[in-house]
Design a protein around this motif. Structure first.
Motif, PDB file in Angstrom:
ATOM      1  N   ILE A 297      75.279  20.444  -4.133  1.00 60.31           N
ATOM      2  CA  ILE A 297      73.926  20.238  -3.608  1.00 60.31           C
ATOM      3  C   ILE A 297      74.028  19.435  -2.322  1.00 60.31           C
ATOM      4  O   ILE A 297      74.291  18.238  -2.348  1.00 60.31           O
ATOM      5  N   LEU A 299      72.304  17.842   0.249  1.00 54.95           N
ATOM      6  CA  LEU A 299      71.012  17.306   0.653  1.00 54.95           C
ATOM      7  C   LEU A 299      71.187  15.858   1.099  1.00 54.95           C
ATOM      8  O   LEU A 299      72.018  15.125   0.566  1.00 54.95           O
ATOM      9  N   GLY A 301      69.110  13.238   0.846  1.00 51.41           N
ATOM     10  CA  GLY A 301      68.653  12.197  -0.072  1.00 51.41           C
ATOM     11  C   GLY A 301      69.751  11.793  -1.051  1.00 51.41           C
ATOM     12  O   GLY A 301      70.137  10.614  -1.117  1.00 51.41           O
ATOM     13  N   PRO A 302      70.269  12.752  -1.823  1.00 50.76           N
ATOM     14  CA  PRO A 302      71.368  12.406  -2.731  1.00 50.76           C
ATOM     15  C   PRO A 302      72.559  11.776  -1.998  1.00 50.76           C
ATOM     16  O   PRO A 302      73.143  10.812  -2.500  1.00 50.76           O
ATOM     17  N   SER A 324      71.938  15.543  -9.717  1.00 52.69           N
ATOM     18  CA  SER A 324      71.076  16.022  -8.634  1.00 52.69           C
ATOM     19  C   SER A 324      70.269  17.198  -9.155  1.00 52.69           C
ATOM     20  O   SER A 324      70.752  17.990  -9.961  1.00 52.69           O
ATOM     21  N   GLN A 325      69.037  17.299  -8.673  1.00 56.02           N
ATOM     22  CA  GLN A 325      68.184  18.371  -9.181  1.00 56.02           C
ATOM     23  C   GLN A 325      67.760  19.354  -8.101  1.00 56.02           C
ATOM     24  O   GLN A 325      66.985  20.265  -8.365  1.00 56.02           O
ATOM     25  N   GLY A 326      68.274  19.165  -6.879  1.00 52.42           N
ATOM     26  CA  GLY A 326      68.016  20.157  -5.848  1.00 52.42           C
ATOM     27  C   GLY A 326      66.581  20.204  -5.366  1.00 52.42           C
ATOM     28  O   GLY A 326      66.074  21.274  -5.014  1.00 52.42           O
ATOM     29  N   THR A 327      65.926  19.056  -5.313  1.00 53.36           N
ATOM     30  CA  THR A 327      64.577  19.027  -4.747  1.00 53.36           C
ATOM     31  C   THR A 327      64.652  19.307  -3.254  1.00 53.36           C
ATOM     32  O   THR A 327      65.400  18.637  -2.539  1.00 53.36           O
ATOM     33  N   ALA A 328      63.908  20.286  -2.788  1.00 49.16           N
ATOM     34  CA  ALA A 328      64.001  20.652  -1.377  1.00 49.16           C
ATOM     35  C   ALA A 328      62.649  21.149  -0.878  1.00 49.16           C
ATOM     36  O   ALA A 328      61.806  21.593  -1.662  1.00 49.16           O
ATOM     37  N   ILE A 329      62.468  21.045   0.421  1.00 52.66           N
ATOM     38  CA  ILE A 329      61.179  21.400   1.011  1.00 52.66           C
ATOM     39  C   ILE A 329      61.427  21.914   2.421  1.00 52.66           C
ATOM     40  O   ILE A 329      62.352  21.460   3.099  1.00 52.66           O
ATOM     41  N   ILE A 402      55.162  18.691  -5.670  1.00 59.57           N
ATOM     42  CA  ILE A 402      56.573  18.884  -6.009  1.00 59.57           C
ATOM     43  C   ILE A 402      57.216  17.534  -6.305  1.00 59.57           C
ATOM     44  O   ILE A 402      58.093  17.434  -7.176  1.00 59.57           O
ATOM     45  N   ASP A 403      56.782  16.481  -5.617  1.00 52.39           N
ATOM     46  CA  ASP A 403      57.349  15.161  -5.894  1.00 52.39           C
ATOM     47  C   ASP A 403      56.934  14.641  -7.270  1.00 52.39           C
ATOM     48  O   ASP A 403      57.722  13.974  -7.950  1.00 52.39           O
ATOM     49  N   ALA A 406      59.115  16.584  -9.548  1.00 52.23           N
ATOM     50  CA  ALA A 406      60.500  16.092  -9.461  1.00 52.23           C
ATOM     51  C   ALA A 406      60.647  14.808 -10.274  1.00 52.23           C
ATOM     52  O   ALA A 406      61.655  14.610 -10.966  1.00 52.23           O
TER      53      ALA A 406
END
Lengths: 549, 549
Positions: A297, A299, A301-302, A324-329, A402-403, A406
């Motif tokens: 992942i 990203l 943030g992580p 990690s959960q792969g939150t993306a935008i 989404i937040d 998440a």
């Protein structure tokens, strides 16, 4: 203690500054291969666009500031070409020194990130072909634009690809998109982003979905991109945005263990197979929060949070990185596309059981001006309603929802918990029943049997022996309807039950409306009126259309 | 089964429609005292403003729609004046019938909401004095505006008060605000909303804080509002927005148990002391999520969810309502003020231990255009870091962060969990380290002793025998500084340590900067350089100024 950090961007610099804050006396050496540290990768497409006009703004913190404030031994253009875990040394190459030198460390952090994938096809080293990974990349692209490039081909419809398309269009270029998958944003489920493909086309992007570049051929000042479907595109500039892979060769050569997906394997403290060597950021394999399996992942943030955890653990704290959960935008013109956790396709790949719902709520109360619709897909576990993933596409308020989801995934919440969330409501911001609550209500209804869905991807097969009943109003039916559907508006449903029974002749009833609300009410009426085989279309006609019908 | 519902707005109508969806055959009677059901209370100020121009938009669902779609026996202008729990009857008064009639129920829901508080002072029944609770209220206010009202006094600076001030100003009125507390938005901690008071003044509102209305005296066409500070304001219109109380008299007269705060007492299934009688919405006392004590929380979201739970439990499901946390939000011009959970003052009242932090992050990456600052206060438990409450005031992105924190409170998360949240990041939406992560980092630092704060409300007493060190740059210091503070920019701190030691002469060092970031780094340097009594100002100069310094 002498700590060396290889890589001076997200994970590396987060680690370095946290190390210094926690330990005023450690020797902290940051070795950065390039000319820039601590720069805003994610801002690069916006610098091409001119949205971030000043190049300096991309430099989040200057080397001088970092040296002075954090007393870092910060060395640019220092490339680590080898690590010797036994001797605890790294071998460093610099432009100034003819022969590489070796230097000792007590603890080491590998934070070298990922590298952009290159297509292994003829012509891929032509000077008009660029990735969007570093400041020099963007400088070169800007030079081509200054030299008069008028046409670009972007290969890859992921986040960087789409952001770069928009950037190039803002600079006046004509852009074509080539994507191997038959959809844009391949990490999303295709029905959630079919409207994004439409949006790109409306903005003048020519799409080549399900196609790949086969070779690049120089022609005069341009290059011809030869596609797998036989077409050729003449262009001035090619952006390669086909993904990244962890830059784990250095670690591998040093004998450190890699994971099954090619990233450096680390434990929860982000230590590699050598406990004196840590790794963080895009270069490592993490645990997927939902699927509980190794994942890559990449990203920001992580990466930042991992750098911090490495610093703490190096100095004796027990900090852990969990998953990690792969939150993306991503912003595509005025549309926002966001996801967190698993997608339907990743659940299918992992062979996990799931339920799904679709809804199309407004971002705020419909009676307050400028409410904007969003499309929300929620995936959850059939056994206990645990939230597995979510995707939202729409305008305002997508990032907020989404937040929240998440956070709910991180908290191991179920869809029942979503019904109870007390979110901030005033007319400009939301609804008394927020989209998140609504998703919880709908999902809970599915779990406890209050509703039964049929799904757009099952059409037309699923409805072959069924009676499709469109419960919208006659004017909506007249404007568009499923060919086989009869029209029976919700308001008339109760009185029409006897005739509907006659008409159905024992066939299953497949209800639908526009978004799924009215047909859900119709479902409840019919199920309690002697109809046993009834289902309502999840997400209504909007979702059906998103599937291409 | 015959179910009667008293009150046809948020809780009542949510219950009625959910009942029908779950039970096609129940007899469902909704008795509404007024002429309107299912209307958007929260939209009323915006209808005064003209933002919601069409009155019909406030009617979320018409009586005809509700009758037809949900087969409800919906009766307007039906006031329930008595309940007999033994006989299971209600006594109903209507304009049409000279004598009240009695009617039997099997299960009853009391969803009569709250009533606006009236000040028990002379003249409070004058025709120019109005509350903003119902559509007829707003009709009357609009009539006064149409008749030429040019000046208004709003009494009460809560949500409705502030929304109505802005609405009246949009209609061209001059507005003065009278508020008993010495701050606006009395549910917030005062330092978080001092800038909101400034904002109102900038927009031309004359504030009378710490003052109360003593009497209203008619003078020609106007009325004179006599204040406790001796002033008199002549005005055309008075808006009473001094709060609400549960309309629990009906229940009390019927012998149902009230709670200690005057709302109807209910169990987790929202049953009153008579199990055949339920209550929901503003009229009940709920459990406070954080403080775990009875609370009156008059909000649309909880009311709607409670109505749904009543419907389910009436029909044999085991649904429970757990608690309310008072998540609320209000728009004041372009500023958003939001809170969730406990405030510092409510924690003090309840004598609960707490820590607090302040931070002032941007809503999205600073290098992307139009980043807007927000002010965030987080309250958490000293023992385990459990989040107790949050308040945020700022521009874009405030609603998102309060919803994430509301979700975190509901999930019983700690500040450590906030450090791990993986929120959606791209430059237009957030930062790689989101404000929520930053709050988690800062709070964790406080809990584990990595930082020690001094607080703005302790100034000047706390700094009397201390050396105040302002670590901002000389130009910032020159523009404004704490009178007693010396200037020692962070970049020069390490080399200045010997001279600082001499200058301090063993006195405590109290650091500060603008937002608290630089002085935190300075704190870490000094604490590891032989200074034992050091602290950094929580929230920096911005928070100090918010406290009125």
């Amino acid at each position: 203690m002498k700590i060396m950090i290889i890589g001076g961007v997200a994970a590396g610099m987060s680690a370095a500054t946290r190390l210094r804050r926690l330990d005023e006396h450690a020797e902290i050496v940051v070795l950065e291969r390039g000319e820039y540290v601590s720069y805003a990768n994610c801002g690069l497409p916006y610098h091409i666009a001119g949205t971030i006009a000043e190049r300096e703004k991309l430099l989040v913190a200057s080397p001088e500031y970092l040296r002075q404030t954090f007393n870092l031994d910060l060395r640019l253009q220092h490339e680590v070409i080898a690590i010797d875990p036994q001797q605890k040394t790294v071998t460093i190459k610099t432009p100034q020194q003819p022969t590489p030198i070796q230097e000792r460390y007590d603890k080491l952090l590998i934070a070298v990130g990922s590298q952009a994938l290159q297509l292994p096809i003829p012509g891929s080293d032509l000077p008009q072909i660029h990735t969007v990974r570093t400041i020099p990349d963007v400088d070169q692209i800007n030079q081509l634009l200054a030299d008069g490039a008028g046409h670009a081909v972007v290969i890859g419809a992921g986040y960087i690809g789409l952001e770069t398309i928009e950037a190039l269009q803002q600079r006046g270029l004509t852009v074509e998109l080539v994507e191997l998958a038959k959809q844009v944003l391949p990490l999303f489920d295709h029905e959630m982003v079919s409207e994004v493909a439409d949006l790109l086309q409306q903005h003048g992007v020519k799409l080549h979905l399900g196609a790949s570049a086969q070779r690049f051929v120089p022609t005069n000042q341009q290059i011809a991109v030869h596609l797998s479907d036989g077409r050729q595109i003449k262009t001035d500039l090619v952006i390669m945005a086909v993904g990244v892979r962890p830059a784990s060769q250095l670690a591998q050569t040093a004998g450190l263990t890699l994971g099954e997906r090619g990233g450096i394997a680390v434990n929860q403290h982000l230590q590699t197979s050598d406990p004196a060597i840590y790794a963080a950021g895009d270069v490592i394999e993490v645990q997927d929060t939902v699927l509980q399996q190794p994942a890559l992942i990449a990203l920001a943030g992580p990466a930042n949070r991992q750098g911090r955890i490495v610093a703490e653990h190096m100095l004796g704290r027990s900090s852990r990185y969990h998953s990690s959960q792969g939150t993306a935008i991503v912003k595509v013109h005025t549309t926002t596309c966001a996801m967190t956790g698993a997608s339907e396709k990743s659940l299918q790949r992992a062979q996990r059981a799931y339920h799904k719902i679709y809804l199309h709520p407004n971002d705020h109360a419909g009676y307050y001006p400028d409410a904007q619709p969003m499309h929300l897909k929620l995936l959850f576990a059939p056994a206990d309603g645990r939230i597995l993933g979510a995707q939202i596409v729409g305008g305002a308020g997508v990032d907020k929802r989404i937040d929240v989801l998440a956070t709910a995934i991180r908290a191991k919440m179920s869809v029942h918990d979503l019904t109870e969330l007390e979110l901030a409501y005033a007319p400009p911001y939301g609804s008394a029943k927020d989209p998140i609550n609504m998703a919880g209500f709908l999902a809970s209804n599915l779990l406890d049997g209050t509703v039964k869905f049929w799904y757009a991807e099952e059409y037309p097969a699923i409805t072959e022996h069924a009676l499709i009943v469109d419960v919208r109003n006659p004017d909506e039916y007249a404007a568009w309807h499923i060919p086989e559907a009869i029209n029976l508006p919700l308001a008339e449903l109760r009185t029409a039950i006897p005739s509907l029974k006659a008409q159905a002749e024992g066939r299953p009833i497949r209800l639908h409306c526009m978004v799924g609300m009215r047909s859900y009410i119709a479902y409840r009426i019919l199920r309690q009126s002697g109809f046993t085989n009834v289902a309502t279309l999840a997400g209504g006609a909007l979702t059906l259309k998103a599937f291409g019908h």
